[in-house]
Scaffold this active site. Structure first.
Site, PDB file in Angstrom:
ATOM      1  N   THR A  82       0.836  -1.201   0.000  1.00 32.75           N
ATOM      2  CA  THR A  82       0.000   0.000   0.000  1.00 32.75           C
ATOM      3  C   THR A  82       0.872   1.253   0.000  1.00 32.75           C
ATOM      4  OG1 THR A  82      -0.210   0.355   2.402  1.00 32.75           O
ATOM      5  CG2 THR A  82      -1.670  -1.290   1.408  1.00 32.75           C
TER       6      THR A  82
ATOM      7  N   ASP B  99      -3.280   6.249   2.266  1.00 33.11           N
ATOM      8  CA  ASP B  99      -2.649   7.277   3.092  1.00 33.11           C
ATOM      9  C   ASP B  99      -3.061   6.920   4.511  1.00 33.11           C
ATOM     10  OD1 ASP B  99      -2.237   9.534   4.710  1.00 33.11           O
ATOM     11  OD2 ASP B  99      -2.440  10.900   3.003  1.00 33.11           O
TER      12      ASP B  99
ATOM     13  N   ASN C 212       4.784   0.460   8.523  1.00 26.00           N
ATOM     14  CA  ASN C 212       6.070   1.047   8.150  1.00 26.00           C
ATOM     15  C   ASN C 212       5.982   2.542   7.834  1.00 26.00           C
ATOM     16  OD1 ASN C 212       8.827   1.119   6.680  1.00 26.00           O
ATOM     17  ND2 ASN C 212       7.349   1.670   5.088  1.00 26.00           N
TER      18      ASN C 212
ATOM     19  N   SER D 180       9.334   1.178  14.603  1.00 26.46           N
ATOM     20  CA  SER D 180       9.606   2.264  15.546  1.00 26.46           C
ATOM     21  C   SER D 180      10.929   2.884  15.124  1.00 26.46           C
ATOM     22  CB  SER D 180       9.623   1.707  16.971  1.00 26.46           C
ATOM     23  OG  SER D 180       9.980   2.701  17.892  1.00 26.46           O
TER      24      SER D 180
ATOM     25  N   TYR E   6       9.776  13.904  17.017  1.00 26.08           N
ATOM     26  CA  TYR E   6       9.791  12.625  16.282  1.00 26.08           C
ATOM     27  C   TYR E   6       9.917  11.471  17.278  1.00 26.08           C
ATOM     28  CZ  TYR E   6      11.602   8.725  13.512  1.00 26.08           C
ATOM     29  OH  TYR E   6      11.797   7.486  12.951  1.00 26.08           O
TER      30      TYR E   6
ATOM     31  N   LYS F 102       7.460   7.983  18.253  1.00 25.99           N
ATOM     32  CA  LYS F 102       7.880   6.574  18.296  1.00 25.99           C
ATOM     33  C   LYS F 102       7.777   6.023  19.720  1.00 25.99           C
ATOM     34  CE  LYS F 102       8.847   6.137  13.861  1.00 25.99           C
ATOM     35  NZ  LYS F 102       8.064   5.269  12.972  1.00 25.99           N
TER      36      LYS F 102
ATOM     37  N   THR G 251      17.899   5.136   3.518  1.00 25.38           N
ATOM     38  CA  THR G 251      16.647   5.275   2.756  1.00 25.38           C
ATOM     39  C   THR G 251      16.493   6.773   2.458  1.00 25.38           C
ATOM     40  OG1 THR G 251      15.323   5.708   4.717  1.00 25.38           O
ATOM     41  CG2 THR G 251      15.639   3.390   4.127  1.00 25.38           C
TER      42      THR G 251
HETATM   43  P1  NDP Z   1      11.489   6.791   3.450  1.00 21.78           P
HETATM   44  O1  NDP Z   1      11.398   8.273   3.535  1.00 21.78           O
HETATM   45  O2  NDP Z   1      12.430   6.167   2.472  1.00 21.78           O
HETATM   46  O3  NDP Z   1      10.041   6.152   3.237  1.00 21.78           O
HETATM   47  C1  NDP Z   1       8.962   6.612   3.978  1.00 21.78           C
HETATM   48  C2  NDP Z   1       7.735   5.903   3.463  1.00 21.78           C
HETATM   49  O4  NDP Z   1       6.601   6.282   4.268  1.00 21.78           O
HETATM   50  C3  NDP Z   1       7.415   6.298   2.026  1.00 21.78           C
HETATM   51  O5  NDP Z   1       6.970   5.142   1.334  1.00 21.78           O
HETATM   52  C4  NDP Z   1       6.288   7.308   2.202  1.00 21.78           C
HETATM   53  O6  NDP Z   1       5.417   7.392   1.101  1.00 21.78           O
HETATM   54  C5  NDP Z   1       5.569   6.682   3.371  1.00 21.78           C
HETATM   55  N1  NDP Z   1       4.626   7.592   3.991  1.00 21.78           N
HETATM   56  C6  NDP Z   1       4.864   8.778   4.615  1.00 21.78           C
HETATM   57  N2  NDP Z   1       3.715   9.324   5.032  1.00 21.78           N
HETATM   58  C7  NDP Z   1       2.713   8.468   4.656  1.00 21.78           C
HETATM   59  C8  NDP Z   1       1.312   8.466   4.795  1.00 21.78           C
HETATM   60  N3  NDP Z   1       0.665   9.477   5.395  1.00 21.78           N
HETATM   61  N4  NDP Z   1       0.605   7.420   4.306  1.00 21.78           N
HETATM   62  C9  NDP Z   1       1.235   6.393   3.676  1.00 21.78           C
HETATM   63  N5  NDP Z   1       2.575   6.353   3.493  1.00 21.78           N
HETATM   64  C10 NDP Z   1       3.295   7.385   3.981  1.00 21.78           C
HETATM   65  O7  NDP Z   1      11.900   6.362   4.940  1.00 21.78           O
HETATM   66  P2  NDP Z   1      12.113   4.934   5.630  1.00 21.78           P
HETATM   67  O8  NDP Z   1      11.839   3.835   4.696  1.00 21.78           O
HETATM   68  O9  NDP Z   1      13.416   5.002   6.291  1.00 21.78           O
HETATM   69  O10 NDP Z   1      10.983   5.013   6.770  1.00 21.78           O
HETATM   70  C11 NDP Z   1      10.122   3.934   7.021  1.00 21.78           C
HETATM   71  C12 NDP Z   1       9.904   3.837   8.523  1.00 21.78           C
HETATM   72  O11 NDP Z   1      11.144   3.556   9.175  1.00 21.78           O
HETATM   73  C13 NDP Z   1       9.358   5.109   9.158  1.00 21.78           C
HETATM   74  O12 NDP Z   1       8.341   4.768  10.073  1.00 21.78           O
HETATM   75  C14 NDP Z   1      10.571   5.691   9.864  1.00 21.78           C
HETATM   76  O13 NDP Z   1      10.205   6.482  10.973  1.00 21.78           O
HETATM   77  C15 NDP Z   1      11.294   4.429  10.276  1.00 21.78           C
HETATM   78  N6  NDP Z   1      12.708   4.599  10.579  1.00 21.78           N
HETATM   79  C16 NDP Z   1      13.619   4.921   9.606  1.00 21.78           C
HETATM   80  C17 NDP Z   1      14.952   5.073   9.932  1.00 21.78           C
HETATM   81  C18 NDP Z   1      16.003   5.385   8.927  1.00 21.78           C
HETATM   82  O14 NDP Z   1      17.113   5.762   9.305  1.00 21.78           O
HETATM   83  N7  NDP Z   1      15.765   5.203   7.643  1.00 21.78           N
HETATM   84  C19 NDP Z   1      15.417   4.953  11.317  1.00 21.78           C
HETATM   85  C20 NDP Z   1      14.392   4.585  12.262  1.00 21.78           C
HETATM   86  C21 NDP Z   1      13.105   4.428  11.882  1.00 21.78           C
HETATM   87  P3  NDP Z   1       5.556   8.521  -0.062  1.00 21.78           P
HETATM   88  O15 NDP Z   1       6.490   7.926  -1.078  1.00 21.78           O
HETATM   89  O16 NDP Z   1       4.150   8.713  -0.528  1.00 21.78           O
HETATM   90  O17 NDP Z   1       6.121   9.763   0.591  1.00 21.78           O
END
Ligand code: NDP
Length: 272
Positions: free
Chosen positions: A31, A49, A76, A127, A141, A145, A176
């Site tokens: 999704t 969303d 996620n 988290s 932030y 979490k 990422t």
């Molecule tokens: P990215 O920025 O690469 O990806 C974030 C993802 O979340 C994207 O697919 C984005 O979609 C989606 N997203 C944001 N807001 C919404 C929403 N309202 N509805 C649906 N999808 C949404 O970051 P990460 O992959 O790193 O982040 C994924 C998770 O991991 C998060 O929860 C983050 O807090 C957590 N995390 C990440 C860390 C890191 O260092 N990378 C460290 C610790 C935790 P879109 O493409 O539409 O913007």
């Protein structure tokens, strides 16, 4: 084989988890806010969303229509907010809570009836190391979490008798888009007292963007491994940085508690 339901599958951890689950032969409902951007032909792609509860219910209906069940929910989707606690506006704080906290609650409320009815399933909560440690510049932030960790710990206890597991994943810095302008919101610096420290932190995060130590491909493999275990952990740290920071906090807390124990235990009623 399991049926995965993954939020935020357009990029980052979400996309890698989808890729790894498909590679192992699992079925996946991927999704995203813009499902046409999900890069996998083999997944069922659904618009979601996470801040839209009605859309979460529809997405779950589509998942069940496609595969008849959901075994693994991966919460996620999420985003960061960089800035001091005092400088985060009400609007900015609520926006990050909307996605990271209320979004997770929305999706859970839609998915959990399916898992409870099955008497099986696994909820994976993305988290953060920031869900266990608060550091300057990441306070609001971290609060989102910490909230996820609080209700997830309770949820684990509520769901265990119903055969549903919960695992909280605490990644450190992973490569990422998390630190990218496309994902990370930065609170405007407005207070001179914090300016030098927060400017330095912004520079540091810009330097670290797409140069983080953590590999999301390896993280995705570790996460999918957890879903295949009979007894997965309640919490798992991913990345050496996360292990070190959380372990330092646990040591600090234990030492501080021991130091203040006499005061802490002096406040009970005499007849307690
Ligand atoms: P990215 O920025 O690469 O990806 C974030 C993802 O979340 C994207 O697919 C984005 O979609 C989606 N997203 C944001 N807001 C919404 C929403 N309202 N509805 C649906 N999808 C949404 O970051 P990460 O992959 O790193 O982040 C994924 C998770 O991991 C998060 O929860 C983050 O807090 C957590 N995390 C990440 C860390 C890191 O260092 N990378 C460290 C610790 C935790 P879109 O493409 O539409 O913007």
């Amino acid at each position: 084989m399991s049926v995965f339901f993954v939020t935020g599958a357009s990029r980052g951890f979400g996309a890698e988890i989808v890729r790894e689950a498909l590679r192992r032969g699992h079925q996946v409902v991927a999704t995203a806010r813009r499902p046409d951007e999900i890069p996998f032909g083999d997944a069922v792609k659904v618009a979601l969303d996470v801040t839209d509860e009605a859309q979460a219910r529809t997405a779950v209906e589509q998942a069940v229509a496609a595969y008849g069940r959901i075994d693994v929910l991966v919460n996620n989707a999420g985003r960061g907010l960089l800035g001091t606690v005092e400088e985060a506006s009400d609007e900015a704080a609520r926006a990050v809570f909307d996605t990271n906290v209320f979004g997770v609650l929305n999706v859970q409320r839609a998915v959990l009836p399916v898992l409870r009815a099955q008497r099986s399933g696994h909820v994976i909560q993305l988290s953060s190391v920031g869900g266990f440690t608060g550091t300057p510049g990441w306070g609001v932030y971290a609060a989102t979490k910490f909230a996820v960790e609080g209700f997830s710990e309770a949820l684990a206890g509520e769901l265990a008798p119903l055969g549903v597991k919960v695992t909280i994943v605490e990644p450190g810095f992973f490569r990422t888009d998390f630190l990218d302008g496309s994902s990370l919101h930065t609170a405007d610096a407005t207070i001179e007292d914090y300016a030098a420290a927060i400017d330095r932190l912004r520079e540091l995060m810009a330097e670290r963007n797409h140069a983080q130590p953590g590999d999301p491909v390896k993280a995705a493999a570790a996460i999918v491994d957890l879903t295949e275990l009979p007894e997965p952990p309640l919490r798992i740290q991913l990345g050496t940085d996360a292990v070190e920071r959380i372990s330092a906090k646990l040591d600090f807390m234990r030492a501080e508690m021991a130091k203040w124990r006499t005061v802490s235990t002096s406040t009970d009623h005499d007849d307690a």
